[in-house]
Every structure is written in C-alpha cells, then in structure tokens.
Motif scaffolding. Structure first.
Motif, PDB file in Angstrom:
ATOM      1  N   THR A 247       0.849  -1.187   0.000  1.00  0.00           N
ATOM      2  CA  THR A 247       0.000   0.000   0.000  1.00  0.00           C
ATOM      3  C   THR A 247       0.882   1.234   0.000  1.00  0.00           C
ATOM      4  OG1 THR A 247      -1.714  -1.178   1.233  1.00  0.00           O
ATOM      5  CG2 THR A 247      -1.830   1.218   1.224  1.00  0.00           C
TER       6      THR A 247
ATOM      7  N   SER B  61      -1.733   6.966  -0.489  1.00  0.00           N
ATOM      8  CA  SER B  61      -3.155   6.719  -0.240  1.00  0.00           C
ATOM      9  C   SER B  61      -3.627   7.728   0.798  1.00  0.00           C
ATOM     10  CB  SER B  61      -3.378   5.297   0.283  1.00  0.00           C
ATOM     11  OG  SER B  61      -3.008   4.347  -0.688  1.00  0.00           O
TER      12      SER B  61
ATOM     13  N   SER C  33     -12.017   7.940  -0.264  1.00  0.00           N
ATOM     14  CA  SER C  33     -10.788   7.271   0.115  1.00  0.00           C
ATOM     15  C   SER C  33     -10.043   6.928  -1.169  1.00  0.00           C
ATOM     16  CB  SER C  33     -11.103   5.994   0.904  1.00  0.00           C
ATOM     17  OG  SER C  33      -9.919   5.319   1.215  1.00  0.00           O
TER      18      SER C  33
ATOM     19  N   GLU D  38      -7.184   4.865  -2.628  1.00  0.00           N
ATOM     20  CA  GLU D  38      -6.366   3.701  -2.285  1.00  0.00           C
ATOM     21  C   GLU D  38      -5.427   3.413  -3.456  1.00  0.00           C
ATOM     22  OE1 GLU D  38      -6.594   2.457   0.675  1.00  0.00           O
ATOM     23  OE2 GLU D  38      -8.410   3.528   1.261  1.00  0.00           O
ATOM     24  N   ILE D  39      -4.137   3.364  -3.171  1.00  0.00           N
ATOM     25  CA  ILE D  39      -3.119   3.104  -4.191  1.00  0.00           C
ATOM     26  C   ILE D  39      -2.293   1.923  -3.689  1.00  0.00           C
ATOM     27  CG2 ILE D  39      -1.171   4.058  -5.480  1.00  0.00           C
ATOM     28  CD1 ILE D  39      -2.386   6.867  -4.720  1.00  0.00           C
ATOM     29  N   TYR D  40      -2.216   0.884  -4.514  1.00  0.00           N
ATOM     30  CA  TYR D  40      -1.507  -0.318  -4.077  1.00  0.00           C
ATOM     31  C   TYR D  40      -0.977  -1.088  -5.287  1.00  0.00           C
ATOM     32  CZ  TYR D  40      -6.277  -1.981  -4.940  1.00  0.00           C
ATOM     33  OH  TYR D  40      -7.500  -2.228  -5.503  1.00  0.00           O
TER      34      TYR D  40
ATOM     35  N   LEU E 256      -5.082   2.008  -8.880  1.00  0.00           N
ATOM     36  CA  LEU E 256      -5.797   3.112  -8.239  1.00  0.00           C
ATOM     37  C   LEU E 256      -7.245   2.728  -8.008  1.00  0.00           C
ATOM     38  CD1 LEU E 256      -6.213   6.033  -7.310  1.00  0.00           C
ATOM     39  CD2 LEU E 256      -6.459   6.658  -9.734  1.00  0.00           C
TER      40      LEU E 256
ATOM     41  N   ASP F 299       3.214   5.752  -7.791  1.00  0.00           N
ATOM     42  CA  ASP F 299       2.088   6.020  -6.905  1.00  0.00           C
ATOM     43  C   ASP F 299       1.699   7.498  -6.935  1.00  0.00           C
ATOM     44  OD1 ASP F 299       4.452   6.669  -5.572  1.00  0.00           O
ATOM     45  OD2 ASP F 299       3.806   5.857  -3.653  1.00  0.00           O
TER      46      ASP F 299
ATOM     47  N   LYS G  21      -2.059   8.992  -7.576  1.00  0.00           N
ATOM     48  CA  LYS G  21      -2.690   9.978  -6.690  1.00  0.00           C
ATOM     49  C   LYS G  21      -3.139  11.201  -7.478  1.00  0.00           C
ATOM     50  CE  LYS G  21      -0.291  12.902  -4.526  1.00  0.00           C
ATOM     51  NZ  LYS G  21      -0.517  14.298  -4.804  1.00  0.00           N
TER      52      LYS G  21
END
Length: 89
Positions: free
Chosen positions: A10, A14, A25, A27-29, A39, A58, A62
């Motif tokens: 993660t 994020s 929310s 979330e980037i992973y 994403l 990342d 974002k």
C-alpha cells in the motif's frame, strides 16, 4: 510446496479527501511482484471505483485520482450509471 500469494504493498500516497462535503478514500496499491500501481477510489457509500489503467508511480496514481474527482465533481462518482449491478439471490 504450494506457492504463496504475493504481498500487497500500500502506497503512502493513499489518503482520504473531502470534495463537496463528501468523503473519498484514495487507495493506491500494487503486488510486490508488479512494478505498476493500481488506483481505487471508494466513495462515501462504500462503492469502489477501480481504474482500468495502471500507473508507473504512486504519485501518478494519486494525481489522476485528485484530478478526476476535482474535474468530474463528487456527484460523478455517485451516479448509478457507472456501477455494474450484480444480481442478488
């Protein structure tokens, strides 16, 4: 010996943001075995919106999320026409 599933990493990018009074929310992973970032934006109703494209960094992921939310507005994520409904039993 069975192979283990790769770990999910993660990103520290994020975050939670509020747009138009509505919380989102970001979330980037990624999988530890894949250099590309995924994403996902989760709206205040808990609906997940996952981008088809993956990102080289990342930071790029974002930036894409924030730009899309700001450009389309919070309500664009809340429309029912962009969600695939699964049949209930």
């Amino acid at each position: 010996m069975a192979e283990e599933d790769p770990n999910i990493i993660t990103s520290g990018k994020s975050r939670r943001i509020t747009v138009g009074g509505l919380p989102f929310s970001i979330e980037i992973y990624r999988l530890e075995t894949d250099p590309h970032w995924i994403l996902e934006v989760v709206d205040c109703d808990g609906t997940s919106h996952v981008w088809d494209d993956h990102f080289a960094s990342d930071e790029d992921a974002k930036d894409a999320a924030v730009q899309e939310i700001e450009r389309e507005g919070a309500a664009a994520f809340m429309r029912g026409d962009n969600v695939i409904r699964f049949p209930t039993r």
